[in-house]
Scaffold this motif. Sequence first.
Motif, PDB file in Angstrom:
ATOM      1  N   ARG A   5      18.433  19.775 -24.350  1.00  0.00           N
ATOM      2  CA  ARG A   5      18.394  18.374 -24.076  1.00  0.00           C
ATOM      3  C   ARG A   5      16.837  18.029 -23.517  1.00  0.00           C
ATOM      4  O   ARG A   5      16.399  17.040 -23.858  1.00  0.00           O
ATOM      5  N   GLU A   6      16.288  18.838 -22.675  1.00  0.00           N
ATOM      6  CA  GLU A   6      15.182  18.649 -22.273  1.00  0.00           C
ATOM      7  C   GLU A   6      13.912  18.615 -23.068  1.00  0.00           C
ATOM      8  O   GLU A   6      13.132  17.577 -23.494  1.00  0.00           O
ATOM      9  N   ALA A   7      14.096  19.473 -24.035  1.00  0.00           N
ATOM     10  CA  ALA A   7      12.956  19.734 -25.136  1.00  0.00           C
ATOM     11  C   ALA A   7      13.267  18.752 -26.234  1.00  0.00           C
ATOM     12  O   ALA A   7      12.202  18.063 -26.850  1.00  0.00           O
ATOM     13  N   TYR A   8      14.330  18.166 -26.497  1.00  0.00           N
ATOM     14  CA  TYR A   8      14.717  16.976 -27.584  1.00  0.00           C
ATOM     15  C   TYR A   8      14.096  15.826 -27.246  1.00  0.00           C
ATOM     16  O   TYR A   8      13.662  15.153 -28.107  1.00  0.00           O
ATOM     17  N   ALA A   9      13.820  15.493 -25.779  1.00  0.00           N
ATOM     18  CA  ALA A   9      12.911  14.268 -25.617  1.00  0.00           C
ATOM     19  C   ALA A   9      11.718  14.342 -25.924  1.00  0.00           C
ATOM     20  O   ALA A   9      11.000  13.182 -26.130  1.00  0.00           O
ATOM     21  N   TYR A  10      11.118  15.654 -26.078  1.00  0.00           N
ATOM     22  CA  TYR A  10       9.530  15.741 -26.603  1.00  0.00           C
ATOM     23  C   TYR A  10       9.726  16.014 -28.186  1.00  0.00           C
ATOM     24  O   TYR A  10       8.550  15.868 -28.795  1.00  0.00           O
ATOM     25  N   SER A  11      10.741  15.881 -29.075  1.00  0.00           N
ATOM     26  CA  SER A  11      10.718  16.086 -30.443  1.00  0.00           C
ATOM     27  C   SER A  11      10.330  15.109 -31.148  1.00  0.00           C
ATOM     28  O   SER A  11      10.291  13.681 -30.849  1.00  0.00           O
ATOM     29  N   ALA A  12       9.416  15.207 -32.215  1.00  0.00           N
ATOM     30  CA  ALA A  12       8.872  14.440 -33.233  1.00  0.00           C
ATOM     31  C   ALA A  12      10.185  13.603 -33.677  1.00  0.00           C
ATOM     32  O   ALA A  12      11.228  14.148 -33.914  1.00  0.00           O
ATOM     33  N   THR A  13       9.974  12.466 -34.162  1.00  0.00           N
ATOM     34  CA  THR A  13      11.034  11.427 -34.941  1.00  0.00           C
ATOM     35  C   THR A  13      10.663  11.732 -36.544  1.00  0.00           C
ATOM     36  O   THR A  13       9.586  11.464 -36.826  1.00  0.00           O
ATOM     37  N   ALA A  14      11.509  12.318 -37.335  1.00  0.00           N
ATOM     38  CA  ALA A  14      11.061  12.906 -38.632  1.00  0.00           C
ATOM     39  C   ALA A  14      12.480  12.553 -39.483  1.00  0.00           C
ATOM     40  O   ALA A  14      13.225  13.229 -39.966  1.00  0.00           O
ATOM     41  N   PHE A  15      12.607  10.950 -39.753  1.00  0.00           N
ATOM     42  CA  PHE A  15      13.655  10.484 -40.533  1.00  0.00           C
ATOM     43  C   PHE A  15      13.324  10.849 -41.846  1.00  0.00           C
ATOM     44  O   PHE A  15      12.110  10.971 -42.265  1.00  0.00           O
ATOM     45  N   LYS A  16      14.156  11.071 -42.670  1.00  0.00           N
ATOM     46  CA  LYS A  16      14.081  11.290 -44.237  1.00  0.00           C
ATOM     47  C   LYS A  16      13.417   9.796 -44.835  1.00  0.00           C
ATOM     48  O   LYS A  16      13.791   8.659 -44.479  1.00  0.00           O
ATOM     49  N   PRO A  17      12.587   9.934 -45.953  1.00  0.00           N
ATOM     50  CA  PRO A  17      11.853   8.664 -46.243  1.00  0.00           C
ATOM     51  C   PRO A  17      12.894   7.484 -46.901  1.00  0.00           C
ATOM     52  O   PRO A  17      12.646   6.538 -46.464  1.00  0.00           O
ATOM     53  N   GLU A  18      14.112   7.823 -47.246  1.00  0.00           N
ATOM     54  CA  GLU A  18      15.090   6.628 -47.480  1.00  0.00           C
ATOM     55  C   GLU A  18      15.955   6.505 -46.475  1.00  0.00           C
ATOM     56  O   GLU A  18      16.790   5.620 -46.444  1.00  0.00           O
ATOM     57  N   ALA A  19      15.867   7.026 -45.169  1.00  0.00           N
ATOM     58  CA  ALA A  19      17.002   6.674 -44.206  1.00  0.00           C
ATOM     59  C   ALA A  19      16.892   5.355 -43.870  1.00  0.00           C
ATOM     60  O   ALA A  19      18.114   4.850 -43.676  1.00  0.00           O
ATOM     61  N   LYS A  20      15.878   4.546 -43.643  1.00  0.00           N
ATOM     62  CA  LYS A  20      15.907   2.917 -43.271  1.00  0.00           C
ATOM     63  C   LYS A  20      16.671   2.130 -44.421  1.00  0.00           C
ATOM     64  O   LYS A  20      17.743   1.557 -44.258  1.00  0.00           O
ATOM     65  N   GLU A  21      16.362   2.509 -45.549  1.00  0.00           N
ATOM     66  CA  GLU A  21      16.973   1.824 -46.719  1.00  0.00           C
ATOM     67  C   GLU A  21      18.347   2.032 -46.850  1.00  0.00           C
ATOM     68  O   GLU A  21      19.203   1.008 -47.074  1.00  0.00           O
ATOM     69  N   VAL A  22      18.886   3.308 -46.548  1.00  0.00           N
ATOM     70  CA  VAL A  22      20.165   3.639 -46.582  1.00  0.00           C
ATOM     71  C   VAL A  22      21.029   3.168 -45.713  1.00  0.00           C
ATOM     72  O   VAL A  22      22.276   2.505 -45.909  1.00  0.00           O
ATOM     73  N   LEU A  23      20.416   3.308 -44.468  1.00  0.00           N
ATOM     74  CA  LEU A  23      21.220   2.565 -43.180  1.00  0.00           C
ATOM     75  C   LEU A  23      21.439   1.081 -43.403  1.00  0.00           C
ATOM     76  O   LEU A  23      22.333   0.700 -43.119  1.00  0.00           O
ATOM     77  N   GLU A  24      20.374   0.541 -43.998  1.00  0.00           N
ATOM     78  CA  GLU A  24      20.494  -1.064 -44.143  1.00  0.00           C
ATOM     79  C   GLU A  24      21.518  -1.513 -45.333  1.00  0.00           C
ATOM     80  O   GLU A  24      22.453  -2.265 -45.139  1.00  0.00           O
ATOM     81  N   ALA A  25      21.630  -0.528 -46.161  1.00  0.00           N
ATOM     82  CA  ALA A  25      22.667  -0.688 -47.229  1.00  0.00           C
ATOM     83  C   ALA A  25      23.908  -0.403 -46.614  1.00  0.00           C
ATOM     84  O   ALA A  25      25.107  -1.318 -46.877  1.00  0.00           O
ATOM     85  N   LEU A  26      24.264   0.655 -45.709  1.00  0.00           N
ATOM     86  CA  LEU A  26      25.407   1.029 -45.383  1.00  0.00           C
ATOM     87  C   LEU A  26      25.877   0.080 -44.346  1.00  0.00           C
ATOM     88  O   LEU A  26      27.152  -0.703 -44.459  1.00  0.00           O
TER      89      LEU A  26
END
Length: 224
Positions: free
Chosen positions: A49-70
């Motif tokens: 949990r401590e380390a996750y706060a420092y992890s990079a954000t790495a969404f799949k390229p289509e993540a925003k498009e698919v979430l919006e469609a859902l």
Amino acid sequence: GWDLGGRVVAPATADPYLTATCAAHRLLQRFGKGADEALRSEAVQGLYREAYAYSATAFKPEAKEVLEALLATGLPVTVVTNAHTDLVEKKLDQLAPKGRERLKVSGDARKFLLDAPAVADARFDAVPETQVLDGVLRRPIYLRRGRYFEALKRVWDATGTRPEETLVAGDIYELDLALPAALGAQVQLVARDNVLPYELKAIEGLGARGGVDRSLRALLPRLR
């Protein structure tokens, strides 16, 4: 694999978090600091949990498009994750899909714990303890994960839906999809570069209730 109490709960190589978790357990055991498994697990999860706060954000390229469609369908959409709710909320805020206010997050799901839910439920009780995939996996897959069931049940209770009306997507069959599939849900394996043969066989065995694709876009036709 990730061994908890003599039972492997997930593959050790599926992603860097699992590999690091398994390595941390082994190191603590090897150097004599991890004999108490409950204490060791809590320590390793705290580090996660401590380390996750420092992890990079790495969404799949289509993540925003698919979430919006859902979200545009009006159907309830929930992210159920082992990570802390607040951290995942922040990552989704950065992605900022249209309709973000309706996207729910259920964190700290602890999908790896092989326990019973706090409140008995006939649906959980009907789930077999294990799944065996002859020819591709020598060990059993453990299905009865009480904390994960509780997280799913909260979604069903809040939305007035049932497992049979649910589509669950995830990239690790054992952690994300095995229990929902056993409960009757449809599942979609988002294939990793290192997807394992037994994961593909498990999805194939589900017939029309299972699907596999590298892209999140493959979720959308399944909503029809």
